[in-house]
Write a protein that holds these residues in place. Sequence first.
Motif, PDB file in Angstrom:
ATOM      1  N   GLU A 295       0.824  -1.214   0.000  1.00 40.95           N
ATOM      2  CA  GLU A 295       0.000   0.000   0.000  1.00 40.95           C
ATOM      3  C   GLU A 295       0.859   1.265   0.000  1.00 40.95           C
ATOM      4  O   GLU A 295       0.475   2.279  -0.589  1.00 40.95           O
ATOM      5  CB  GLU A 295      -0.932   0.004   1.212  1.00 40.95           C
ATOM      6  CG  GLU A 295      -2.017  -1.041   1.141  1.00 40.95           C
ATOM      7  CD  GLU A 295      -2.828  -1.159   2.416  1.00 40.95           C
ATOM      8  OE1 GLU A 295      -4.016  -1.518   2.303  1.00 40.95           O
ATOM      9  OE2 GLU A 295      -2.291  -0.921   3.518  1.00 40.95           O
TER      10      GLU A 295
ATOM     11  N   GLU B  64       5.009   3.291  -4.126  1.00 42.05           N
ATOM     12  CA  GLU B  64       4.529   4.115  -5.243  1.00 42.05           C
ATOM     13  C   GLU B  64       4.938   3.548  -6.595  1.00 42.05           C
ATOM     14  O   GLU B  64       4.197   3.659  -7.566  1.00 42.05           O
ATOM     15  CB  GLU B  64       5.052   5.542  -5.101  1.00 42.05           C
ATOM     16  CG  GLU B  64       4.459   6.266  -3.908  1.00 42.05           C
ATOM     17  CD  GLU B  64       4.941   7.692  -3.793  1.00 42.05           C
ATOM     18  OE1 GLU B  64       5.417   8.256  -4.804  1.00 42.05           O
ATOM     19  OE2 GLU B  64       4.843   8.247  -2.688  1.00 42.05           O
TER      20      GLU B  64
ATOM     21  N   ASN C  73     -12.067  -5.443 -14.489  1.00 48.42           N
ATOM     22  CA  ASN C  73     -11.759  -4.527 -13.377  1.00 48.42           C
ATOM     23  C   ASN C  73     -12.837  -4.520 -12.301  1.00 48.42           C
ATOM     24  O   ASN C  73     -12.641  -3.938 -11.249  1.00 48.42           O
ATOM     25  CB  ASN C  73     -11.531  -3.109 -13.910  1.00 48.42           C
ATOM     26  CG  ASN C  73     -10.244  -3.013 -14.691  1.00 48.42           C
ATOM     27  OD1 ASN C  73      -9.270  -3.702 -14.395  1.00 48.42           O
ATOM     28  ND2 ASN C  73     -10.240  -2.171 -15.706  1.00 48.42           N
TER      29      ASN C  73
ATOM     30  N   PHE D 247       0.829  -5.354  -9.783  1.00 47.75           N
ATOM     31  CA  PHE D 247       1.023  -4.578  -8.558  1.00 47.75           C
ATOM     32  C   PHE D 247       0.607  -3.133  -8.800  1.00 47.75           C
ATOM     33  O   PHE D 247      -0.073  -2.529  -7.976  1.00 47.75           O
ATOM     34  CB  PHE D 247       2.486  -4.635  -8.096  1.00 47.75           C
ATOM     35  CG  PHE D 247       2.812  -5.827  -7.248  1.00 47.75           C
ATOM     36  CD1 PHE D 247       2.597  -5.820  -5.888  1.00 47.75           C
ATOM     37  CD2 PHE D 247       3.338  -6.969  -7.830  1.00 47.75           C
ATOM     38  CE1 PHE D 247       2.898  -6.919  -5.098  1.00 47.75           C
ATOM     39  CE2 PHE D 247       3.649  -8.074  -7.063  1.00 47.75           C
ATOM     40  CZ  PHE D 247       3.418  -8.050  -5.698  1.00 47.75           C
ATOM     41  N   THR D 248       1.011  -2.580  -9.922  1.00 49.19           N
ATOM     42  CA  THR D 248       0.743  -1.175 -10.239  1.00 49.19           C
ATOM     43  C   THR D 248      -0.755  -0.897 -10.341  1.00 49.19           C
ATOM     44  O   THR D 248      -1.234   0.119  -9.843  1.00 49.19           O
ATOM     45  CB  THR D 248       1.455  -0.775 -11.549  1.00 49.19           C
ATOM     46  OG1 THR D 248       2.860  -0.982 -11.378  1.00 49.19           O
ATOM     47  CG2 THR D 248       1.202   0.674 -11.904  1.00 49.19           C
ATOM     48  N   ASN D 249      -1.502  -1.810 -10.973  1.00 46.21           N
ATOM     49  CA  ASN D 249      -2.944  -1.565 -11.138  1.00 46.21           C
ATOM     50  C   ASN D 249      -3.764  -1.957  -9.904  1.00 46.21           C
ATOM     51  O   ASN D 249      -4.975  -1.814  -9.885  1.00 46.21           O
ATOM     52  CB  ASN D 249      -3.483  -2.248 -12.400  1.00 46.21           C
ATOM     53  CG  ASN D 249      -3.471  -3.757 -12.339  1.00 46.21           C
ATOM     54  OD1 ASN D 249      -3.426  -4.376 -11.279  1.00 46.21           O
ATOM     55  ND2 ASN D 249      -3.491  -4.376 -13.515  1.00 46.21           N
ATOM     56  N   GLY D 250      -3.103  -2.457  -8.861  1.00 45.10           N
ATOM     57  CA  GLY D 250      -3.772  -2.758  -7.596  1.00 45.10           C
ATOM     58  C   GLY D 250      -4.389  -4.141  -7.494  1.00 45.10           C
ATOM     59  O   GLY D 250      -4.902  -4.514  -6.432  1.00 45.10           O
ATOM     60  N   LYS D 251      -4.347  -4.910  -8.568  1.00 42.78           N
ATOM     61  CA  LYS D 251      -4.983  -6.233  -8.526  1.00 42.78           C
ATOM     62  C   LYS D 251      -4.248  -7.201  -7.600  1.00 42.78           C
ATOM     63  O   LYS D 251      -4.880  -8.003  -6.917  1.00 42.78           O
ATOM     64  CB  LYS D 251      -5.108  -6.810  -9.931  1.00 42.78           C
ATOM     65  CG  LYS D 251      -6.136  -6.053 -10.755  1.00 42.78           C
ATOM     66  CD  LYS D 251      -6.307  -6.602 -12.146  1.00 42.78           C
ATOM     67  CE  LYS D 251      -7.291  -5.736 -12.918  1.00 42.78           C
ATOM     68  NZ  LYS D 251      -7.486  -6.204 -14.290  1.00 42.78           N
TER      69      LYS D 251
ATOM     70  N   LEU E 229      -2.636  -6.461  -4.854  1.00 44.48           N
ATOM     71  CA  LEU E 229      -3.030  -6.098  -3.490  1.00 44.48           C
ATOM     72  C   LEU E 229      -4.420  -6.647  -3.179  1.00 44.48           C
ATOM     73  O   LEU E 229      -4.638  -7.229  -2.110  1.00 44.48           O
ATOM     74  CB  LEU E 229      -2.998  -4.580  -3.301  1.00 44.48           C
ATOM     75  CG  LEU E 229      -3.465  -4.062  -1.944  1.00 44.48           C
ATOM     76  CD1 LEU E 229      -2.577  -4.580  -0.814  1.00 44.48           C
ATOM     77  CD2 LEU E 229      -3.484  -2.532  -1.953  1.00 44.48           C
ATOM     78  N   LYS E 230      -5.351  -6.503  -4.110  1.00 39.13           N
ATOM     79  CA  LYS E 230      -6.713  -7.015  -3.895  1.00 39.13           C
ATOM     80  C   LYS E 230      -6.706  -8.530  -3.707  1.00 39.13           C
ATOM     81  O   LYS E 230      -7.455  -9.054  -2.876  1.00 39.13           O
ATOM     82  CB  LYS E 230      -7.608  -6.641  -5.074  1.00 39.13           C
ATOM     83  CG  LYS E 230      -7.943  -5.167  -5.126  1.00 39.13           C
ATOM     84  CD  LYS E 230      -8.790  -4.859  -6.348  1.00 39.13           C
ATOM     85  CE  LYS E 230      -9.053  -3.374  -6.447  1.00 39.13           C
ATOM     86  NZ  LYS E 230      -9.836  -3.039  -7.648  1.00 39.13           N
TER      87      LYS E 230
ATOM     88  N   GLN F  65      -5.265  -9.285  -0.212  1.00 39.73           N
ATOM     89  CA  GLN F  65      -6.262  -8.926   0.793  1.00 39.73           C
ATOM     90  C   GLN F  65      -7.407  -9.934   0.805  1.00 39.73           C
ATOM     91  O   GLN F  65      -7.914 -10.295   1.874  1.00 39.73           O
ATOM     92  CB  GLN F  65      -6.800  -7.517   0.525  1.00 39.73           C
ATOM     93  CG  GLN F  65      -5.791  -6.435   0.810  1.00 39.73           C
ATOM     94  CD  GLN F  65      -6.244  -5.059   0.335  1.00 39.73           C
ATOM     95  OE1 GLN F  65      -6.927  -4.929  -0.677  1.00 39.73           O
ATOM     96  NE2 GLN F  65      -5.828  -4.025   1.051  1.00 39.73           N
TER      97      GLN F  65
END
Length: 151
Positions: free
Chosen positions: A30, A33, A91, A125-129, A131-132, A135
Amino acid sequence: MIELDQLTGHLTSIKTSDWNKLFALIPEIEATETFGEIKGGDKLPDGSIAMPYWNSAKIVDKFLYTVADLDMVPIYNWASWQEGNRLLDDNRTNYNNLTIETLCKLLTIIIRADRFSDGYLVSMFTNGKMLKIIQAIKINREQHFLVQKQR
């Protein structure tokens, strides 16, 4: 890597302290950057050009080491699993509704596809997938743990 038919039993045998190694990466992801940068492409003394490549951030390497250590990336025919590609491409996918086994299969797609398309892992990682997905594994694991405790 673990065989797909052994995945469920293996995942239930992972200790909470070992799961926490993966979940401890969440705040670092999180806070990150930039997950990687393109290197290379330089002209060499002999006139040739060094092929560009992705140099990933340390958190990406930590993630790869952790999932390998937990042995949670199953072996299966990931390239032909169309549902997995659809889930990753959409998405609107709610990863929290997926089983841990399905989430691990998605990890296989991402990690293996990066070998054929350099930078794919960094892009996830950059597009947040990514992390999702991590989680969602945490939420799924916590819910499973609560159900086991109630029995």
